[in-house]
Scaffold this motif. Sequence first.
Motif, short mmCIF file in Angstrom:
data_model
loop_
_atom_site.label_atom_id
_atom_site.label_comp_id
_atom_site.label_asym_id
_atom_site.label_seq_id
_atom_site.Cartn_x
_atom_site.Cartn_y
_atom_site.Cartn_z
N LYS A 145 0.83 -1.23 0.00
CA LYS A 145 0.00 0.00 0.00
C LYS A 145 0.85 1.27 0.00
CE LYS A 145 -3.58 -0.48 -0.41
NZ LYS A 145 -4.28 -0.88 -1.67
N GLY A 146 2.06 1.15 -0.55
CA GLY A 146 2.93 2.32 -0.62
C GLY A 146 2.96 2.94 -2.01
N ARG B 26 5.70 5.30 2.45
CA ARG B 26 4.59 6.26 2.53
C ARG B 26 4.33 6.54 4.00
NH1 ARG B 26 -1.39 4.28 0.55
NH2 ARG B 26 -2.50 6.29 0.67
N ARG C 161 -0.68 4.89 5.38
CA ARG C 161 -0.46 3.55 4.81
C ARG C 161 -1.26 2.51 5.58
NH1 ARG C 161 0.76 -1.22 4.47
NH2 ARG C 161 0.48 -1.25 6.72
N SER D 266 -4.92 2.78 4.69
CA SER D 266 -5.13 2.22 3.36
C SER D 266 -5.11 0.69 3.42
CB SER D 266 -4.02 2.71 2.42
OG SER D 266 -4.17 2.16 1.13
N ASP D 267 -4.22 0.14 4.21
CA ASP D 267 -4.13 -1.30 4.39
C ASP D 267 -5.43 -1.84 4.99
OD1 ASP D 267 -3.20 -3.89 4.66
OD2 ASP D 267 -1.36 -3.34 5.72
N GLY E 278 4.55 -0.47 9.05
CA GLY E 278 5.01 0.92 9.05
C GLY E 278 6.24 1.19 9.90
N GLY F 35 6.30 7.53 -1.68
CA GLY F 35 4.97 7.26 -2.20
C GLY F 35 4.18 8.53 -2.46
#
Length: 360
Positions: A117-118, A198, A203, A206-207, A244, A267
């Motif tokens: 997700k980066g 990112r 991140r 988003s994940d 992260g 990102g």
Amino acid sequence: MAAFHHHLHLHHHLHHLPHLRRLFHRLTIASSLSIVCFSLVYLLTGGRQSGLVGNSDVKQPPAGFLFALYERNGSGASREGSVIGATGHAGLEANMSGKEWTASRRLPHALIIGVKKGGTRALLEFLRLHPDIRALGSEPHFFDRHYARGLDWYRSMMPKALDGQIVMEKTPRYFVTVETPARVHAMSQDVKLIVVVRDPVTRAISDYTQIISKTPDIPPFQNLAFKNRTIGQIDAQWSPLWIGLYAQHLERWLTWFPRSQVHLVSGERLISDPAGEVGKVQDFLGLQRIITDKHFYFNKTKGFPCLKKPEGSSKPHCLGKTKGRTHASIDQELMQTLRDFYKPHNQRFYQMAGQDFGWQ
């Protein structure tokens, strides 16, 4: 005299069988055309055959060949790029001197190892525009899931490439898998590693957004992010948060590879300035900067750049519908708690990276 009478008899016989003369005439013409065609083919190919041969003797292609190496593929599955010759026919052809050149499958020279997700898919799609890059579209997960299959299996997954072309693949899970750095090092000490990073807070969200799209019944983000919310204790082992911790993961890679072999991509800048970030990657790979700002436009609906006209297509190309989703809603107090949690980890990462990514 007998021969003369025999000749007259034969002439008289042929005179009464005109269809035999027509057949003989056609056979003569067909034979002549076959000889002419064979001669032309022989002259054009320099008297040799050529084609894609799966061996390691790879020679440079003749000048003037065009490489259709970018395929639009929403599923991310790998496709072989075709090589288009000056004649317009797909396939490898002999050059004017008659020398053969071939392509083969080889182990990767470069890996996009993270992060999930980066922006790894976007980077891969952008890089596939380069004629000197041959990239696998799917994620093989060799070093984290399928290592027991062996390097021969891994090599067989790669697209065919010519001498001088860079073979690469991307599997974001590699960055955080403990065993992977040593395994990659065992394959090649010279492999180039690319990590797209990112802001770890966005991140993680988003994940989580991707997770709930597949398993909508999971608990809310805040329930999973804390071991104890009353005292604000973050669960750093929860995968969206654990990924992260970039400094922790990068440190493991740097015990096996020098910092000069690891390139970090922002990102955020991959979205705001895709040509700039991709330009740095091309420099890192030792390639000419062929992918430039002329290849991109910004899609306001999706919120990230798209390709104007990928090679082999007349239409613009954006990443699939799973990219650019609206993030799950997280309250601001929790966001601040997460930023405070990541701050010391980010500072350590900046020091290791030699650059400040500006995450709040």
